[in-house]
Design a protein around this motif. Structure first.
Motif, short mmCIF file in Angstrom:
data_model
loop_
_atom_site.label_atom_id
_atom_site.label_comp_id
_atom_site.label_asym_id
_atom_site.label_seq_id
_atom_site.Cartn_x
_atom_site.Cartn_y
_atom_site.Cartn_z
N GLN A 209 0.80 -1.22 0.00
CA GLN A 209 0.00 0.00 0.00
C GLN A 209 0.84 1.28 0.00
O GLN A 209 0.31 2.37 0.16
N GLY A 210 2.15 1.16 -0.18
CA GLY A 210 3.01 2.33 -0.23
C GLY A 210 3.52 2.77 1.12
O GLY A 210 4.22 3.78 1.23
N VAL A 211 3.22 2.02 2.16
CA VAL A 211 3.66 2.33 3.52
C VAL A 211 5.02 1.70 3.75
O VAL A 211 5.31 0.61 3.25
N ILE A 212 5.89 2.40 4.50
CA ILE A 212 7.17 1.84 4.89
C ILE A 212 7.17 1.60 6.40
O ILE A 212 6.35 2.17 7.13
N GLY A 213 8.09 0.76 6.86
CA GLY A 213 8.10 0.48 8.29
C GLY A 213 9.34 -0.27 8.74
O GLY A 213 10.18 -0.66 7.93
N THR A 214 9.44 -0.44 10.04
CA THR A 214 10.51 -1.21 10.63
C THR A 214 9.93 -2.11 11.72
O THR A 214 8.89 -1.81 12.31
N MET A 215 10.63 -3.21 11.97
CA MET A 215 10.28 -4.09 13.09
C MET A 215 11.57 -4.53 13.75
O MET A 215 12.42 -5.16 13.11
N THR A 216 11.72 -4.20 15.03
CA THR A 216 12.92 -4.51 15.78
C THR A 216 12.57 -5.51 16.87
O THR A 216 11.76 -5.20 17.75
N ILE A 217 13.16 -6.69 16.78
CA ILE A 217 12.92 -7.74 17.78
C ILE A 217 14.26 -8.01 18.47
O ILE A 217 15.17 -8.58 17.87
N ILE A 218 14.37 -7.61 19.72
CA ILE A 218 15.61 -7.71 20.46
C ILE A 218 15.44 -8.67 21.63
O ILE A 218 14.69 -8.39 22.57
N GLY A 219 16.12 -9.79 21.58
CA GLY A 219 16.06 -10.76 22.66
C GLY A 219 17.25 -10.73 23.59
O GLY A 219 17.32 -11.51 24.54
N TYR A 220 18.19 -9.84 23.30
CA TYR A 220 19.38 -9.71 24.13
C TYR A 220 19.32 -8.35 24.81
O TYR A 220 20.01 -7.41 24.44
N ALA A 221 18.45 -8.24 25.81
CA ALA A 221 18.19 -6.96 26.47
C ALA A 221 18.15 -7.15 27.98
O ALA A 221 17.52 -8.10 28.47
N PRO A 222 18.77 -6.26 28.76
CA PRO A 222 18.85 -6.41 30.22
C PRO A 222 17.59 -5.91 30.93
O PRO A 222 17.64 -4.95 31.71
#
Length: 335
Positions: free
Chosen positions: A224-237
């Motif tokens: 649909q012309g939309v841009i995005g990001t997805m951040t999945i961080i499993g190494y976090a304190p």
């Protein structure tokens, strides 16, 4: 009306949430538990006073030797396919934990099987029932922030250390790492609230010595012309997970931070909108679907979209869970 007789496949932590909700429903009677671990079965029975239920080491024995109408599947990810297949083939309605399966080919076969059997197949994506996400979906559909231009999502969790030595980091049972596990909820939110269709992804992925991936950073372009990001961080304190979203449109934005929503519109002061009331939950809606009182709220057809998106990210990273060679990860782009 005779009660709906339910069996539970997999008696780990998430099964407790399902049994709690099921135990509140007058139409339901839990009659059997299947899990290779006697301790897990015993703990669940004692916690909820399930003294009369039958116990089985094997789900096939439960399906063959118990009068059941439906099953709730709470087993490790790669076992979902066989458990769903066997339950549908035995004529049972199925509610399965996320992810539905670890491959789209498996998901497609199960969708066809559920249709041919005439049985309900529902996937337990809990955010479909939670007020913050109900609001986000409705506000986007109503044009509250105008046409979407970008969507960002992030999840931070102490997943690498907290899940070491468990089935969640064993690719033979998990089918992947944090993206397949906690990350499936984030993919679900992105697809369900926006109705967007991913077109292409660029991925960076790291395992940090784990048998499965821990962190993924994904740039997304939607049809649909939309841009995005997805951040999945499993190494976090972190002691508790942190989950955030930003849905940006031509006239405003919706920002979510661990359950708190703020609506920003150009030229207006930011507000925390009133959220809708939760009407049902995964288990109540499943029972309602069996009884014909509502449509299946999270269908196999929808869950297939989550599986396909997960596959696209792994493929773009050149990644196979459990593979030994991870030196060239994150350098490919899907189209």
């Amino acid at each position: 009306m005779s009660p709906i007789r339910v069996g539970i496949i997999g008696c780990g932590n998430i099964a407790h949430s399902h049994v709690l909700r099921m135990s509140r429903l007058e139409e339901v009677r839990i009659v059997a538990l299947a899990d290779p671990g006697a301790g897990s079965r015993a703990f669940l029975k004692e916690k909820f006073g399930l003294d009369q239920v039958q116990e089985f080491d094997s789900h096939t024995d439960m399906l063959n030797d118990t009068e059941l109408d439906a099953v709730v599947i709470c087993s490790p990810h790669t076992l979902h396919y066989g458990h769903i297949r066997d339950s549908l083939s035995a004529g049972k309605h199925v509610l399965v934990e996320k992810p539905m399966t670890c491959s789209s080919a498996e998901a497609e076969r199960l969708i066809a099987l559920s249709e041919s059997c005439g049985k309900v197949l529902q996937v337990s994506f809990q955010r479909h029932f939670l007020p913050p996400f109900l609001y986000i979906r409705s506000a986007i559909q109503d044009g509250t922030i105008g046409k979407l231009t970008s969507v960002q999502a992030a999840l931070y969790q102490n997943w690498k250390k907290s899940q070491e030595g468990t089935w969640r980091q064993n690719p033979a049972l998990s089918g992947g790492g944090m993206l397949m596990d906690s990350g499936s909820h984030i993919i679900d939110v992105l697809l369900w609230t926006t109705n967007l269709t991913p077109q292409s992804v660029t991925v960076q992925l790291e395992c940090y010595g784990s048998p499965v991936e821990v962190d993924t950073l994904t740039s997304i372009r939607y049809d649909q012309g939309v841009i995005g990001t997805m951040t999945i961080i499993g190494y976090a304190p972190l002691q508790k997970l942190k989950e955030t979203y930003a849905f940006i449109g031509e006239s405003g934005g919706i920002f979510y931070d661990n359950g708190v929503i703020t609506l920003h519109r150009y030229g207006e002061d930011p507000v925390q909108p009133r959220l809708p009331e939760a009407e049902t939950d995964p288990d109540s809606s499943f029972v309602d679907a069996i009884l014909g009182r509502r449509e299946v709220m999270v269908s196999g057809e929808y869950a297939l979209k989550v599986v396909k998106f997960t596959e696209a990210i792994y493929e773009a990273a050149g990644y196979e869970p459990g593979s030994a060679d991870r030196t060239d990860l994150g350098r490919k782009v899907s189209s």
